[in-house]
Design a protein around this motif. Structure first.
Motif, PDB file in Angstrom:
ATOM      1  N   GLN A   1       0.849  -1.183   0.000  1.00  0.00           N
ATOM      2  CA  GLN A   1       0.000   0.000   0.000  1.00  0.00           C
ATOM      3  C   GLN A   1       0.895   1.247   0.000  1.00  0.00           C
ATOM      4  N   VAL A   2       0.651   2.138  -0.940  1.00  0.00           N
ATOM      5  CA  VAL A   2       1.414   3.367  -1.048  1.00  0.00           C
ATOM      6  C   VAL A   2       0.836   4.412  -0.107  1.00  0.00           C
ATOM      7  N   GLU A   3       1.725   5.085   0.615  1.00  0.00           N
ATOM      8  CA  GLU A   3       1.294   6.121   1.539  1.00  0.00           C
ATOM      9  C   GLU A   3       2.275   7.280   1.501  1.00  0.00           C
ATOM     10  N   LEU A   4       1.746   8.496   1.452  1.00  0.00           N
ATOM     11  CA  LEU A   4       2.527   9.712   1.535  1.00  0.00           C
ATOM     12  C   LEU A   4       2.042  10.479   2.762  1.00  0.00           C
ATOM     13  N   VAL A   5       2.950  10.755   3.687  1.00  0.00           N
ATOM     14  CA  VAL A   5       2.606  11.421   4.934  1.00  0.00           C
ATOM     15  C   VAL A   5       3.349  12.740   5.021  1.00  0.00           C
ATOM     16  N   GLU A   6       2.600  13.835   5.016  1.00  0.00           N
ATOM     17  CA  GLU A   6       3.171  15.172   5.043  1.00  0.00           C
ATOM     18  C   GLU A   6       3.178  15.728   6.462  1.00  0.00           C
ATOM     19  N   SER A   7       4.130  16.611   6.722  1.00  0.00           N
ATOM     20  CA  SER A   7       4.209  17.293   8.002  1.00  0.00           C
ATOM     21  C   SER A   7       4.971  18.602   7.826  1.00  0.00           C
ATOM     22  N   GLY A   8       4.910  19.460   8.833  1.00  0.00           N
ATOM     23  CA  GLY A   8       5.691  20.681   8.839  1.00  0.00           C
ATOM     24  C   GLY A   8       4.914  21.961   8.634  1.00  0.00           C
ATOM     25  N   GLY A   9       3.636  21.862   8.310  1.00  0.00           N
ATOM     26  CA  GLY A   9       2.845  23.061   8.126  1.00  0.00           C
ATOM     27  C   GLY A   9       2.605  23.776   9.447  1.00  0.00           C
ATOM     28  N   GLY A  10       2.135  25.009   9.350  1.00  0.00           N
ATOM     29  CA  GLY A  10       1.867  25.785  10.542  1.00  0.00           C
ATOM     30  C   GLY A  10       1.616  27.237  10.223  1.00  0.00           C
ATOM     31  N   LEU A  11       1.662  28.062  11.260  1.00  0.00           N
ATOM     32  CA  LEU A  11       1.425  29.499  11.161  1.00  0.00           C
ATOM     33  C   LEU A  11       2.741  30.241  11.320  1.00  0.00           C
TER      34      LEU A  11
ATOM     35  N   LEU B   1       8.627  21.769   4.906  1.00  0.00           N
ATOM     36  CA  LEU B   1       7.663  20.692   4.825  1.00  0.00           C
ATOM     37  C   LEU B   1       8.379  19.386   4.500  1.00  0.00           C
ATOM     38  N   SER B   2       7.868  18.290   5.041  1.00  0.00           N
ATOM     39  CA  SER B   2       8.418  16.967   4.775  1.00  0.00           C
ATOM     40  C   SER B   2       7.313  16.043   4.281  1.00  0.00           C
ATOM     41  N   CYS B   3       7.695  15.094   3.436  1.00  0.00           N
ATOM     42  CA  CYS B   3       6.771  14.086   2.939  1.00  0.00           C
ATOM     43  C   CYS B   3       7.495  12.751   2.944  1.00  0.00           C
ATOM     44  N   VAL B   4       7.066  11.851   3.821  1.00  0.00           N
ATOM     45  CA  VAL B   4       7.654  10.520   3.924  1.00  0.00           C
ATOM     46  C   VAL B   4       6.807   9.552   3.111  1.00  0.00           C
ATOM     47  N   VAL B   5       7.458   8.806   2.223  1.00  0.00           N
ATOM     48  CA  VAL B   5       6.773   7.927   1.282  1.00  0.00           C
ATOM     49  C   VAL B   5       7.080   6.472   1.603  1.00  0.00           C
TER      50      VAL B   5
ATOM     51  N   GLU C   1      16.053   7.915   2.922  1.00  0.00           N
ATOM     52  CA  GLU C   1      14.990   8.033   3.910  1.00  0.00           C
ATOM     53  C   GLU C   1      13.606   8.117   3.283  1.00  0.00           C
ATOM     54  N   ASN C   2      13.520   7.977   1.964  1.00  0.00           N
ATOM     55  CA  ASN C   2      12.237   8.038   1.255  1.00  0.00           C
ATOM     56  C   ASN C   2      11.466   9.315   1.598  1.00  0.00           C
ATOM     57  N   THR C   3      12.175  10.433   1.595  1.00  0.00           N
ATOM     58  CA  THR C   3      11.582  11.690   2.024  1.00  0.00           C
ATOM     59  C   THR C   3      11.885  12.803   1.032  1.00  0.00           C
ATOM     60  N   VAL C   4      10.882  13.616   0.747  1.00  0.00           N
ATOM     61  CA  VAL C   4      11.056  14.816  -0.054  1.00  0.00           C
ATOM     62  C   VAL C   4      10.726  16.013   0.827  1.00  0.00           C
ATOM     63  N   PHE C   5      11.495  17.104   0.665  1.00  0.00           N
ATOM     64  CA  PHE C   5      11.350  18.289   1.481  1.00  0.00           C
ATOM     65  C   PHE C   5      11.006  19.499   0.618  1.00  0.00           C
ATOM     66  N   LEU C   6      10.377  20.467   1.233  1.00  0.00           N
ATOM     67  CA  LEU C   6      10.189  21.771   0.620  1.00  0.00           C
ATOM     68  C   LEU C   6      10.568  22.825   1.647  1.00  0.00           C
ATOM     69  N   ARG C   7      11.714  23.479   1.427  1.00  0.00           N
ATOM     70  CA  ARG C   7      12.155  24.558   2.293  1.00  0.00           C
ATOM     71  C   ARG C   7      11.588  25.858   1.750  1.00  0.00           C
ATOM     72  N   MET C   8      10.829  26.565   2.562  1.00  0.00           N
ATOM     73  CA  MET C   8      10.162  27.782   2.153  1.00  0.00           C
ATOM     74  C   MET C   8      10.713  28.950   2.959  1.00  0.00           C
ATOM     75  N   ASN C   9      11.348  29.888   2.282  1.00  0.00           N
ATOM     76  CA  ASN C   9      11.885  31.093   2.896  1.00  0.00           C
ATOM     77  C   ASN C   9      11.128  32.313   2.401  1.00  0.00           C
ATOM     78  N   SER C  10      11.275  33.409   3.121  1.00  0.00           N
ATOM     79  CA  SER C  10      10.659  34.687   2.736  1.00  0.00           C
ATOM     80  C   SER C  10       9.184  34.516   2.403  1.00  0.00           C
ATOM     81  N   LEU C  11       8.474  33.850   3.276  1.00  0.00           N
ATOM     82  CA  LEU C  11       7.071  33.552   3.023  1.00  0.00           C
ATOM     83  C   LEU C  11       6.225  34.815   2.969  1.00  0.00           C
TER      84      LEU C  11
END
Length: 131
Positions: free
Chosen positions: A1-11, A20-24, A79-89
């Protein structure tokens, strides 16, 4: 079963940063192209960034014009992980951010920004940027 789990969001305040991280799981991660999309309230889902499958050499990265110079996509195949680094939001970056995976395809560079082409999706993580 394929699963993508995201984390790192917030205010965050305008000008701040988030990663943001996504573990696959459930697929051969290094053979799949990965991307981030976002969807703001009342708007269509839009492309943010992508990283091609990288079984043979470094991945090729792609960015939407509105995030170039501010966001960086990267992947850790071990680590089967993709990241998104967001600066100057900016306030305009407020949206639900989704991780997506695509079967390997030599033509990936022609359709990476098309959400309908991706095979698997995460549940999304909310990013809110205050003024």
């Amino acid at each position: 079963q394929v699963e993508l789990v995201e984390s790192g969001g917030g205010l965050v305040h305008a000008g701040g940063s988030l990663t943001l991280s996504c573990v696959v799981s459930g697929l051969s991660f290094k053979m799949y192209s990965m991307a981030w999309f976002r969807q703001a309230s009342g708007k269509q889902r839009e492309f943010v960034a992508a990283s091609s499958w990288s079984a043979d050499g470094p991945a090729t990265t792609y960015y939407a014009d509105f995030v170039k110079g501010r966001f960086t996509i990267s992947r850790d195949n071990a680590e089967n992980t993709v990241f998104l680094r967001m600066n100057s939001l900016k306030h305009e970056d407020t949206a639900v951010y989704y991780c997506a995976a695509d079967h390997p395809n030599v033509n990936y560079g022609t359709y990476y920004s098309d959400a309908s082409q991706y095979n698997y999706w995460g549940q999304g993580t909310q990013v809110t940027v205050s003024a």
